[in-house]
Design an enzyme around this catalytic site. Sequence first.
Site, PDB file in Angstrom:
ATOM      1  CD1 TRP A 102      -2.034  -2.180   2.047  1.00  0.00           C
ATOM      2  CD2 TRP A 102      -2.877  -1.463   0.107  1.00  0.00           C
ATOM      3  NE1 TRP A 102      -3.015  -3.068   1.648  1.00  0.00           N
ATOM      4  CE2 TRP A 102      -3.536  -2.651   0.464  1.00  0.00           C
ATOM      5  CE3 TRP A 102      -3.232  -0.829  -1.092  1.00  0.00           C
ATOM      6  CZ2 TRP A 102      -4.545  -3.224  -0.332  1.00  0.00           C
ATOM      7  CZ3 TRP A 102      -4.233  -1.406  -1.871  1.00  0.00           C
ATOM      8  CH2 TRP A 102      -4.871  -2.579  -1.491  1.00  0.00           C
ATOM      9  CG  ASP A 169      -3.067   3.936   4.243  1.00  0.00           C
ATOM     10  OD1 ASP A 169      -4.103   3.732   4.908  1.00  0.00           O
ATOM     11  OD2 ASP A 169      -2.775   3.281   3.213  1.00  0.00           O
ATOM     12  CE  LYS A 193      -8.047  -3.374   4.341  1.00  0.00           C
ATOM     13  NZ  LYS A 193      -7.456  -2.426   3.406  1.00  0.00           N
TER      14      LYS A 193
HETATM   15  C1  LIG Z   1      -6.846  -2.004   2.286  1.00  0.00           C
HETATM   16  C2  LIG Z   1      -5.847  -0.946   2.343  1.00  0.00           C
HETATM   17  C3  LIG Z   1      -5.771   0.065   1.361  1.00  0.00           C
HETATM   18  C4  LIG Z   1      -6.667   0.091   0.161  1.00  0.00           C
HETATM   19  O1  LIG Z   1      -7.929   0.483   0.524  1.00  0.00           O
HETATM   20  P1  LIG Z   1      -9.093   0.694  -0.558  1.00  0.00           P
HETATM   21  O2  LIG Z   1     -10.164   1.305   0.292  1.00  0.00           O
HETATM   22  O3  LIG Z   1      -9.431  -0.651  -1.097  1.00  0.00           O
HETATM   23  O4  LIG Z   1      -8.605   1.599  -1.612  1.00  0.00           O
HETATM   24  C5  LIG Z   1      -4.829   1.050   1.516  1.00  0.00           C
HETATM   25  N1  LIG Z   1      -3.978   1.057   2.553  1.00  0.00           N
HETATM   26  C6  LIG Z   1      -4.013   0.099   3.514  1.00  0.00           C
HETATM   27  C7  LIG Z   1      -3.056   0.164   4.654  1.00  0.00           C
HETATM   28  C8  LIG Z   1      -4.939  -0.923   3.433  1.00  0.00           C
HETATM   29  O5  LIG Z   1      -4.978  -1.869   4.379  1.00  0.00           O
END
Ligand SMILES: *Cc1c(COP(=O)(O)O)cnc(C)c1O
Length: 358
Positions: A102, A169, A193
């Site tokens: 990511w 993030d 998540k």
């Molecule tokens: C799942 C995830 C993403 C991607 O998320 P989307 O909502 O599918 O774009 C980005 N960064 C991290 C750390 C993730 O776990």
Amino acid sequence: MKKHNYSAGPCILPQEVFEKASQAILDFNNSGLSILEISHRSKDFVAVMDEARALVLELLGLEGKGYQALFLQGGASLEFLMIPYNLMKIEGKAAYLDTGTWASGAIKEAKPFGETVIVASSKESNYTFIPKDYSIPADADYFHCTSNNTIFGTQMKSFPETNVPVVCDMSSDIFSRTLDFSKFDIIYAGAQKNMGPAGTTLVVVKEEVLGKSGRTIPNILNYEQHIAKESMYNTPPVFAVYTSLLTLQWLKNKGGIAAIEKENESKAALLYAEIDRNSLFNGVVATEDRSFMNATFTLKNIEHQETFDALWKAAGISGINGHRSVGGYRASMYNALPIESVQVLVDVMKEFENKIIK
Ligand SMILES: *Cc1c(COP(=O)(O)O)cnc(C)c1O
């Protein structure tokens, strides 16, 4: 039979959230209407959006500190692009810490905007640790990091001290542990998540970092527009926002982040102790960087895979296969996963050892 759901995302949410969200589809607030058929500008839905935004800041301890919480669309992946659009100056520079898939996705999206400096990377070791010795250029427009690396199972336990704006993030560990969130200038997280269903992205932004890039930003990608329109620039994903609100209320009733952090620590301690004790498994990542949300582990002997897989499936466990880029297993222990589910997995690992060793 209810499963023990270890899915990495979308993932488990509290059972009471599923029940309340189901009810709102049939009849929202005793209005005789479904949440899916009312106007997003109706009083009842505006109240949902306002409460969700306020509750985010309250839970993170950011009320009255110059932050705004936004519920947007496009997933965390769109934030990879919105961050440089809003923060990187023309011919500017941004610093990135590369700790996984990511993180490197975020770097890729920023490249067309200017110079991207990768301050450190653990790519060479397939991201099994978090680099710690690096320096952030003082003239960077921002520093970007990923607090929890969902795929590899590493987690940043500390964050660098720097004068440049810090963007993080937190998709897979938001609301799971106490941090001084005021050290971050932008926090973003896909809802799916730890907060709600897929379809909305939480962005928490300190207003003072905005409006400095000198770029013409399309409205839909402009944080200032979304702030001005109170997350209603266009039709928001009403159901995803409502369900996120239910999860935030659930968390607040539990005692907030400090309370859930204790549970998360106990769950992680229980599983990692078994990974370390059990003679048939290996941990994947550096011990000090182990994620409390996503635990990765492998079999020492791949020939035992069928036996182990049959055991966890029979115990009602779901979603523990590792990501294809790591292999092995990944047990995601998000906020809503009860410790009883972790105990079931640990018992299966013990049973497996007894069976093989005899
Ligand atoms: C799942 C995830 C993403 C991607 O998320 P989307 O909502 O599918 O774009 C980005 N960064 C991290 C750390 C993730 O776990």
